[in-house]
Enzyme design. Structure first.
Site: not given
Ligand SMILES: Cc1cc2nc3c(=O)[nH]c(=O)nc-3n(C[C@H](O)[C@H](O)[C@H](O)COP(=O)(O)O)c2cc1C
Length: 331
Positions: A88, A118, A217-219, A241
């Site tokens: 990425q 991001c 993605n999310g929740d 995530g």
């Molecule tokens: C600590 C942290 C670092 C992250 N770094 C990235 C990243 O490098 N690239 C990216 O696309 N998303 C990044 N994300 C977003 C996650 O990929 C994801 O979209 C987000 O956490 C929502 O998913 P979740 O609710 O399952 O955590 C990051 C999220 C967290 C919490």
């Protein structure tokens, strides 16, 4: 089935692929999300062995690849068993992104992904990350140039949009029309960051408006949420995530409560070993401590013990402390 013998690569599935990223088959519907500071090789490879269907690196700034590649090259180390492997990148200049992508393509990833999600200030202030969603033309140029220049598929990961301007459908179509092979949608706006409710209806809308695969993605917090999101949105796969940190077994469809303490103990040791072999003993332990507290979060732990775990800085005393803790826990 618990399968933390991660030194052995997973047996290749005989079933048909769940979906394709252009010509790359993907077996499985739950995928570890890219997470800066977390989705490094030690953690990724463990999740992949437990069922995560493909591997994404932590994001890397295109400009850093072009200027100081040596310092960040380890972010793109991976093992064959992780394939399909996604690198990425993020950036604010299409030409710089193409230059970086051509350079890292030589490390033989299967896919290059562009981060358009991001929300961090230092990323968005020049228009990278979710900042790209405010510049549809830039997204078009980036994907058009990348897909013309690269041999491997190019994909995009995005949010709903900047704030009230929810440009996800427009951006999804632009990605597809300019040769992109997959869209991952974190169904929150920039303003929401990582809080509030993710909008699964938006994932369903994107799925309905493009032909390329869509990852939702999310929740997703529990194993059952994987099928729930798929059913609700029709998405091809689900990205997880934060819920995977401390519970990589979610990729084997297990919630953390379902994993016995001795299995957690084995995982903690295995993850730490991988972290130390990858980064060296000292740095490996320091970087692992944040995972350790998440693995052990479920158990009642005194403040004193927690403080000791997150401050130990030599592996021998960390492991002795872990053994002491487990002896108490299992007694
Ligand atoms: C600590 C942290 C670092 C992250 N770094 C990235 C990243 O490098 N690239 C990216 O696309 N998303 C990044 N994300 C977003 C996650 O990929 C994801 O979209 C987000 O956490 C929502 O998913 P979740 O609710 O399952 O955590 C990051 C999220 C967290 C919490």
């Amino acid at each position: 089935m618990l399968a933390t013998d991660t030194l052995n690569p997973p047996v290749l599935p005989e079933t048909a692929p769940t979906f394709f990223v252009r010509d790359i088959p993907v077996h499985g519907d739950a995928i570890l999300a890219p997470m800066d500071g977390f989705s490094d090789w030690p953690f990724r490879s463990l999740c992949r062995a437990l069922g995560s269907a493909m591997s994404y690196t932590e994001f890397v700034r295109a400009g850093n690849i072009n200027q100081a590649y040596k310092h960040i090259a380890s972010r793109m180390d991976f093992q064959e068993m992780e394939r399909p492997m996604v690198f990425q990148l993020y950036g604010d200049d299409p030409d710089e992104i193409v230059k970086a992508a051509l350079r890292v393509q030589d490390k033989h990833p299967d896919i290059i992904d562009i981060n358009m999600g991001c929300p961090a200030k230092n990323v968005i202030h020049q228009g990278a990350g979710v900042g790209m969603m405010r510049a549809p033309l830039k997204v078009a140029h980036t994907f058009r140039k990348l897909t013309a220049a690269l041999k491997i598929p190019v994909t995009g990961k995005m949010r709903l949009g900047w704030d009230d301007c929810r440009s996800y459908k427009l951006i999804a179509r632009i990605v597809e029309e300019n040769g992109g092979s997959l869209i991952a949608l974190h169904a929150r706006t920039k303003q929401q960051r990582y809080g509030g409710q993710a909008d699964w209806d938006a994932i369903a809308e994107v799925k309905a408006c493009v032909k390329i695969p869509v990852i939702g993605n999310g929740d997703v917090k529990l194993a059952a949420d994987i099928d729930r999101m798929k059913k609700y949105t029709g998405c091809d796969a689900v990205m997880i995530g934060r819920a995977a940190v401390g519970n990589p077994w979610i990729f084997s469809r297990l919630d953390r409560e379902q994993v016995p303490p001795d299995e957690v103990y084995r995982m903690v040791r295995q993850h730490l070993e991988r972290s130390m072999s990858f980064y060296g003993e000292h740095k490996g332990l320091i970087l692992f401590r944040k995972h350790a507290v998440r693995y052990l979060r479920l158990y009642r732990m005194s403040r004193e013990m927690r403080a000791k775990i997150i401050t130990k800085d030599d592996p021998q005393s960390f492991l002795a402390l872990l053994d002491e803790y487990y002896t108490q826990l299992l007694a």
